[in-house]
Design a protein around this motif. Structure first.
Motif, PDB file in Angstrom:
ATOM      1  N   ALA A  38     -35.494  37.103 -17.820  1.00  0.00           N
ATOM      2  CA  ALA A  38     -34.079  36.851 -17.533  1.00  0.00           C
ATOM      3  C   ALA A  38     -33.283  38.128 -17.758  1.00  0.00           C
ATOM      4  N   PRO A  39     -32.271  38.382 -16.923  1.00  0.00           N
ATOM      5  CA  PRO A  39     -31.465  39.592 -17.118  1.00  0.00           C
ATOM      6  C   PRO A  39     -30.740  39.563 -18.449  1.00  0.00           C
ATOM      7  N   ALA A  40     -30.542  40.763 -19.020  1.00  0.00           N
ATOM      8  CA  ALA A  40     -29.882  40.865 -20.316  1.00  0.00           C
ATOM      9  C   ALA A  40     -28.414  40.503 -20.223  1.00  0.00           C
ATOM     10  N   VAL A  41     -27.803  40.783 -19.070  1.00  0.00           N
ATOM     11  CA  VAL A  41     -26.392  40.469 -18.889  1.00  0.00           C
ATOM     12  C   VAL A  41     -26.298  39.260 -17.990  1.00  0.00           C
ATOM     13  N   GLU A  42     -25.511  38.306 -18.390  1.00  0.00           N
ATOM     14  CA  GLU A  42     -25.365  37.113 -17.581  1.00  0.00           C
ATOM     15  C   GLU A  42     -24.567  37.429 -16.335  1.00  0.00           C
ATOM     16  N   PRO A  43     -24.879  36.770 -15.204  1.00  0.00           N
ATOM     17  CA  PRO A  43     -24.137  37.028 -13.986  1.00  0.00           C
ATOM     18  C   PRO A  43     -22.683  36.610 -14.118  1.00  0.00           C
ATOM     19  N   GLU A  44     -21.846  37.187 -13.226  1.00  0.00           N
ATOM     20  CA  GLU A  44     -20.422  36.878 -13.275  1.00  0.00           C
ATOM     21  C   GLU A  44     -20.187  35.388 -13.117  1.00  0.00           C
ATOM     22  N   ILE A  47     -20.548  30.863 -18.132  1.00  0.00           N
ATOM     23  CA  ILE A  47     -19.876  30.613 -19.400  1.00  0.00           C
ATOM     24  C   ILE A  47     -20.463  31.538 -20.448  1.00  0.00           C
ATOM     25  N   GLY A  48     -19.630  32.103 -21.298  1.00  0.00           N
ATOM     26  CA  GLY A  48     -20.098  32.970 -22.361  1.00  0.00           C
ATOM     27  C   GLY A  48     -19.776  34.430 -22.101  1.00  0.00           C
ATOM     28  N   VAL A  49     -19.591  34.813 -20.839  1.00  0.00           N
ATOM     29  CA  VAL A  49     -19.234  36.181 -20.510  1.00  0.00           C
ATOM     30  C   VAL A  49     -17.715  36.217 -20.347  1.00  0.00           C
ATOM     31  N   THR A  50     -17.055  37.029 -21.166  1.00  0.00           N
ATOM     32  CA  THR A  50     -15.599  37.068 -21.111  1.00  0.00           C
ATOM     33  C   THR A  50     -15.093  38.495 -20.968  1.00  0.00           C
ATOM     34  N   LEU A  51     -13.870  38.586 -20.480  1.00  0.00           N
ATOM     35  CA  LEU A  51     -13.178  39.857 -20.316  1.00  0.00           C
ATOM     36  C   LEU A  51     -11.896  39.817 -21.118  1.00  0.00           C
ATOM     37  N   LEU A  52     -11.471  40.965 -21.615  1.00  0.00           N
ATOM     38  CA  LEU A  52     -10.160  41.084 -22.240  1.00  0.00           C
ATOM     39  C   LEU A  52      -9.283  41.882 -21.291  1.00  0.00           C
ATOM     40  N   PRO A  68     -12.796  34.412 -18.216  1.00  0.00           N
ATOM     41  CA  PRO A  68     -14.215  34.477 -17.854  1.00  0.00           C
ATOM     42  C   PRO A  68     -14.479  35.580 -16.835  1.00  0.00           C
ATOM     43  N   ALA A  69     -15.674  36.140 -16.884  1.00  0.00           N
ATOM     44  CA  ALA A  69     -16.057  37.161 -15.907  1.00  0.00           C
ATOM     45  C   ALA A  69     -15.941  36.574 -14.513  1.00  0.00           C
ATOM     46  N   GLY A  70     -15.534  37.406 -13.572  1.00  0.00           N
ATOM     47  CA  GLY A  70     -15.344  36.941 -12.204  1.00  0.00           C
ATOM     48  C   GLY A  70     -13.923  36.485 -11.938  1.00  0.00           C
ATOM     49  N   SER A  71     -13.063  36.504 -12.969  1.00  0.00           N
ATOM     50  CA  SER A  71     -11.672  36.102 -12.786  1.00  0.00           C
ATOM     51  C   SER A  71     -10.945  37.127 -11.930  1.00  0.00           C
ATOM     52  N   ARG A  72      -9.848  36.689 -11.334  1.00  0.00           N
ATOM     53  CA  ARG A  72      -9.049  37.534 -10.447  1.00  0.00           C
ATOM     54  C   ARG A  72      -7.706  37.842 -11.103  1.00  0.00           C
ATOM     55  N   VAL A  73      -6.973  38.789 -10.530  1.00  0.00           N
ATOM     56  CA  VAL A  73      -5.640  39.138 -11.032  1.00  0.00           C
ATOM     57  C   VAL A  73      -4.769  37.890 -11.066  1.00  0.00           C
ATOM     58  N   PRO A  88       4.815  39.393  -7.845  1.00  0.00           N
ATOM     59  CA  PRO A  88       3.362  39.379  -7.965  1.00  0.00           C
ATOM     60  C   PRO A  88       2.648  39.827  -6.690  1.00  0.00           C
ATOM     61  N   HIS A  89       3.328  39.711  -5.541  1.00  0.00           N
ATOM     62  CA  HIS A  89       2.688  40.099  -4.288  1.00  0.00           C
ATOM     63  C   HIS A  89       2.598  41.614  -4.120  1.00  0.00           C
ATOM     64  N   ALA A  90       3.195  42.355  -5.038  1.00  0.00           N
ATOM     65  CA  ALA A  90       3.027  43.807  -5.034  1.00  0.00           C
ATOM     66  C   ALA A  90       1.639  44.171  -5.559  1.00  0.00           C
ATOM     67  N   LEU A  91       0.990  43.208  -6.214  1.00  0.00           N
ATOM     68  CA  LEU A  91      -0.356  43.405  -6.757  1.00  0.00           C
ATOM     69  C   LEU A  91      -1.373  42.770  -5.823  1.00  0.00           C
ATOM     70  N   ASN A  92      -2.610  43.181  -5.945  1.00  0.00           N
ATOM     71  CA  ASN A  92      -3.695  42.545  -5.202  1.00  0.00           C
ATOM     72  C   ASN A  92      -4.158  41.350  -6.029  1.00  0.00           C
ATOM     73  N   LEU A  93      -3.664  40.163  -5.706  1.00  0.00           N
ATOM     74  CA  LEU A  93      -3.964  38.962  -6.489  1.00  0.00           C
ATOM     75  C   LEU A  93      -5.431  38.555  -6.406  1.00  0.00           C
ATOM     76  N   ALA A  94      -6.131  39.014  -5.396  1.00  0.00           N
ATOM     77  CA  ALA A  94      -7.541  38.656  -5.225  1.00  0.00           C
ATOM     78  C   ALA A  94      -8.492  39.646  -5.895  1.00  0.00           C
ATOM     79  N   GLN A  95      -7.970  40.717  -6.489  1.00  0.00           N
ATOM     80  CA  GLN A  95      -8.818  41.740  -7.116  1.00  0.00           C
ATOM     81  C   GLN A  95      -9.570  41.148  -8.303  1.00  0.00           C
ATOM     82  N   VAL A  96     -10.878  41.429  -8.373  1.00  0.00           N
ATOM     83  CA  VAL A  96     -11.702  40.966  -9.490  1.00  0.00           C
ATOM     84  C   VAL A  96     -11.365  41.816 -10.721  1.00  0.00           C
ATOM     85  N   LEU A  97     -11.161  41.156 -11.854  1.00  0.00           N
ATOM     86  CA  LEU A  97     -10.791  41.850 -13.091  1.00  0.00           C
ATOM     87  C   LEU A  97     -12.003  42.532 -13.716  1.00  0.00           C
ATOM     88  N   VAL A  98     -11.728  43.608 -14.449  1.00  0.00           N
ATOM     89  CA  VAL A  98     -12.760  44.277 -15.234  1.00  0.00           C
ATOM     90  C   VAL A  98     -12.309  44.296 -16.690  1.00  0.00           C
TER      91      VAL A  98
END
Length: 194
Positions: A38-44, A47-52, A68-73, A88-98
């Motif tokens: 199994a990969p060491a990092v869980e896929p986006e 549950i369990g993978v989070t971003l700050l 959660p990983a895979g969240s958008r703006v 908010p439309h000045a931002l790319n609302l669909a951009q995946v967060l890092v």
């Protein structure tokens, strides 16, 4: 007669050594079934993978959010609650967060009607307020408020800064792929690199 007997014994001993070697090789070097690991990092999105993510600007609850990983703006803005004056439309609302990303929600420019999308080349909160964008601290979203800087160039600026350290001067921005001398001159009044 002694010589042929010796040759037979030597041949038999050699055969025995070869047979023993072949047997040991096949005994110790048997094919082993390799099971997938199994990969060491869980896929986006798991549950369990989070971003700050830091949300600031025109929001009711600015701060750091755990998503959660895979969240958008859009997901981060939903958590922070955009103010009525937010754009908010000045931002790319669909951009995946890092992880570690900062999102600055701009306010609507005066003179806009009904929240129509604004042209980022004409006006932006940064350009209209007279404050300059610091190349060493600006997020991708903040860089996109500059004239002619879209998501791709903003990402390249941040990547260049991460790889080469802080910009020592505004002129160093010309080293970023896609930003030549002409574009640098268009940006010079809106950026700083203290």
């Amino acid at each position: 007669m002694w010589e042929p007997k010796r040759a037979y014994v030597a041949a038999a001993a050699l055969g025995l050594v070869l047979l023993l070697g072949w047997g040991l090789k096949h005994y110790f070097y048997r094919p082993v079934e390799v099971l997938p690991v199994a990969p060491a990092v869980e896929p986006e999105g798991r549950i369990g993978v989070t971003l700050l993510v830091h949300v600031a600007g025109a929001v009711e609850r600015p701060g750091v959010y755990q998503l959660p990983a895979g969240s958008r703006v859009k997901d981060a803005l939903d958590q922070a609650g955009p103010l009525p004056t937010a754009d908010p439309h000045a931002l790319n609302l669909a951009q995946v967060l890092v992880d570690g990303q900062k999102i600055v929600v701009p306010t609507k420019s005066s003179g806009e009607q009904g929240g129509e999308p604004r042209n980022p080349f004409m006006s932006s909160p940064t350009l209209s307020s007279g404050t300059k964008v610091n190349l060493n601290t600006a997020s991708e979203a903040e860089l996109q408020t500059l004239p002619g800087i879209g998501p791709t160039l903003a990402r390249r600026i941040v990547e260049y800064r991460s790889k080469n350290g802080p910009f020592s001067s505004v002129d160093e921005l010309a080293k970023v792929p896609g930003i030549g001398a002409r574009r640098l001159e268009q940006l010079r009044d809106y950026i700083c690199a203290p």
